[in-house]
Design a protein around this motif. Structure first.
Motif, PDB file in Angstrom:
ATOM      1  N   ALA A   1       0.824  -1.213   0.000  1.00  0.00           N
ATOM      2  CA  ALA A   1       0.000   0.000   0.000  1.00  0.00           C
ATOM      3  C   ALA A   1       0.856   1.261   0.000  1.00  0.00           C
ATOM      4  CB  ALA A   1      -0.945   0.005   1.193  1.00  0.00           C
ATOM      5  N   SER A   2       2.134   1.138   0.417  1.00  0.00           N
ATOM      6  CA  SER A   2       3.017   2.305   0.460  1.00  0.00           C
ATOM      7  C   SER A   2       3.568   2.681  -0.914  1.00  0.00           C
ATOM      8  CB  SER A   2       4.172   2.053   1.428  1.00  0.00           C
ATOM      9  OG  SER A   2       4.969   0.979   0.976  1.00  0.00           O
ATOM     10  N   VAL A   3       3.306   1.870  -1.938  1.00  0.00           N
ATOM     11  CA  VAL A   3       3.798   2.148  -3.291  1.00  0.00           C
ATOM     12  C   VAL A   3       2.697   2.854  -4.072  1.00  0.00           C
ATOM     13  CG1 VAL A   3       4.675   1.127  -5.414  1.00  0.00           C
ATOM     14  CG2 VAL A   3       5.313   0.145  -3.217  1.00  0.00           C
ATOM     15  N   ALA A   4       2.988   4.067  -4.482  1.00  0.00           N
ATOM     16  CA  ALA A   4       2.012   4.888  -5.206  1.00  0.00           C
ATOM     17  C   ALA A   4       1.845   4.396  -6.643  1.00  0.00           C
ATOM     18  CB  ALA A   4       2.478   6.343  -5.220  1.00  0.00           C
ATOM     19  N   PRO A   5       0.692   4.656  -7.257  1.00  0.00           N
ATOM     20  CA  PRO A   5       0.512   4.308  -8.669  1.00  0.00           C
ATOM     21  C   PRO A   5       1.609   4.936  -9.534  1.00  0.00           C
ATOM     22  CG  PRO A   5      -1.583   4.903  -7.693  1.00  0.00           C
ATOM     23  CD  PRO A   5      -0.519   5.238  -6.674  1.00  0.00           C
ATOM     24  N   GLY A   6       2.120   4.159 -10.482  1.00  0.00           N
ATOM     25  CA  GLY A   6       3.177   4.640 -11.369  1.00  0.00           C
ATOM     26  C   GLY A   6       4.559   4.588 -10.762  1.00  0.00           C
ATOM     27  N   SER A   7       4.726   3.823  -9.661  1.00  0.00           N
ATOM     28  CA  SER A   7       6.040   3.717  -9.037  1.00  0.00           C
ATOM     29  C   SER A   7       6.273   2.296  -8.539  1.00  0.00           C
ATOM     30  CB  SER A   7       6.184   4.730  -7.901  1.00  0.00           C
ATOM     31  OG  SER A   7       5.260   4.467  -6.875  1.00  0.00           O
ATOM     32  N   GLY A   8       7.484   2.060  -8.060  1.00  0.00           N
ATOM     33  CA  GLY A   8       7.862   0.746  -7.569  1.00  0.00           C
ATOM     34  C   GLY A   8       8.668   0.854  -6.303  1.00  0.00           C
ATOM     35  N   GLY A   9       8.911  -0.276  -5.668  1.00  0.00           N
ATOM     36  CA  GLY A   9       9.717  -0.296  -4.471  1.00  0.00           C
ATOM     37  C   GLY A   9       9.801  -1.677  -3.853  1.00  0.00           C
ATOM     38  N   VAL A  10      10.627  -1.782  -2.842  1.00  0.00           N
ATOM     39  CA  VAL A  10      10.843  -3.022  -2.111  1.00  0.00           C
ATOM     40  C   VAL A  10       9.922  -3.016  -0.905  1.00  0.00           C
ATOM     41  CG1 VAL A  10      12.536  -4.408  -0.855  1.00  0.00           C
ATOM     42  CG2 VAL A  10      13.227  -3.147  -2.905  1.00  0.00           C
ATOM     43  N   VAL A  11       9.149  -4.086  -0.745  1.00  0.00           N
ATOM     44  CA  VAL A  11       8.144  -4.165   0.318  1.00  0.00           C
ATOM     45  C   VAL A  11       8.131  -5.548   0.950  1.00  0.00           C
ATOM     46  CG1 VAL A  11       6.655  -2.463  -0.821  1.00  0.00           C
ATOM     47  CG2 VAL A  11       6.264  -4.896  -1.201  1.00  0.00           C
ATOM     48  N   LYS A  12       7.437  -5.664   2.074  1.00  0.00           N
ATOM     49  CA  LYS A  12       7.137  -6.959   2.679  1.00  0.00           C
ATOM     50  C   LYS A  12       5.785  -7.398   2.145  1.00  0.00           C
ATOM     51  CE  LYS A  12      10.461  -7.803   5.652  1.00  0.00           C
ATOM     52  NZ  LYS A  12      11.303  -8.981   5.587  1.00  0.00           N
ATOM     53  N   LEU A  13       5.719  -8.601   1.609  1.00  0.00           N
ATOM     54  CA  LEU A  13       4.490  -9.129   1.040  1.00  0.00           C
ATOM     55  C   LEU A  13       4.372 -10.579   1.462  1.00  0.00           C
ATOM     56  CD1 LEU A  13       2.129  -8.504  -0.927  1.00  0.00           C
ATOM     57  CD2 LEU A  13       3.598  -9.331  -2.765  1.00  0.00           C
ATOM     58  N   ASP A  14       3.343 -10.880   2.242  1.00  0.00           N
ATOM     59  CA  ASP A  14       3.149 -12.237   2.762  1.00  0.00           C
ATOM     60  C   ASP A  14       4.395 -12.740   3.492  1.00  0.00           C
ATOM     61  OD1 ASP A  14       0.553 -12.320   1.710  1.00  0.00           O
ATOM     62  OD2 ASP A  14       1.281 -13.103  -0.207  1.00  0.00           O
ATOM     63  N   GLY A  15       5.038 -11.857   4.264  1.00  0.00           N
ATOM     64  CA  GLY A  15       6.206 -12.231   5.048  1.00  0.00           C
ATOM     65  C   GLY A  15       7.513 -12.305   4.285  1.00  0.00           C
ATOM     66  N   ARG A  16       7.484 -12.015   2.989  1.00  0.00           N
ATOM     67  CA  ARG A  16       8.700 -12.061   2.167  1.00  0.00           C
ATOM     68  C   ARG A  16       9.030 -10.665   1.649  1.00  0.00           C
ATOM     69  NH1 ARG A  16       7.955 -16.022  -2.553  1.00  0.00           N
ATOM     70  NH2 ARG A  16      10.139 -15.507  -2.822  1.00  0.00           N
ATOM     71  N   THR A  17      10.309 -10.397   1.463  1.00  0.00           N
ATOM     72  CA  THR A  17      10.733  -9.139   0.865  1.00  0.00           C
ATOM     73  C   THR A  17      10.682  -9.311  -0.644  1.00  0.00           C
ATOM     74  OG1 THR A  17      12.170  -8.677   2.747  1.00  0.00           O
ATOM     75  CG2 THR A  17      12.583  -7.432   0.732  1.00  0.00           C
ATOM     76  N   MET A  18       9.863  -8.476  -1.296  1.00  0.00           N
ATOM     77  CA  MET A  18       9.643  -8.571  -2.734  1.00  0.00           C
ATOM     78  C   MET A  18       9.714  -7.173  -3.347  1.00  0.00           C
ATOM     79  SD  MET A  18       9.088 -11.832  -3.101  1.00  0.00           S
ATOM     80  CE  MET A  18       8.378 -12.053  -4.730  1.00  0.00           C
TER      81      MET A  18
END
Length: 93
Positions: free
Chosen positions: A16-33
């Motif tokens: 949710a911290s990634v705005a439309p039109g951008s990317g980044g490294v996040v935690k997703l289902d306990g994994r860094t993706m």
């Protein structure tokens, strides 16, 4: 190296911290993706481990690419290989 960028999201930030039109490294289902958020809100998820030697990819907001700081491999925002030495993509289906 040309085109490298530092991660801009805090550790543990969710998609949710990634705005439309951008990317980044996040935690997703306990994994860094890595995630790219389309303008319509859809997410594209990539493995941020470079297939060449396992280095952690970094999001490059200027080129909208995933770049490897170790040996220079580059992937587009969807995880498709742009430049080697990596030989395969990092898409996560």
């Amino acid at each position: 190296m040309k085109g490298l960028a530092r991660r801009f999201l805090p550790a543990g930030a969710g998609p949710a911290s990634v705005a439309p039109g951008s990317g980044g490294v996040v935690k997703l289902d306990g994994r860094t993706m890595g995630v790219w958020r389309e303008e319509d809100g859809r997410l594209c998820v990539v493995d941020i481990r470079c297939p060449h030697m396992g280095c952690r990819l970094e999001w490059n907001p200027h080129e909208r690419s995933w770049d490897c700081p170790c040996h220079g491999s580059r992937f587009d925002r969807y995880g498709r290989l742009l430049d080697g030495p990596a030989q395969k993509e990092v898409r996560h289906d």
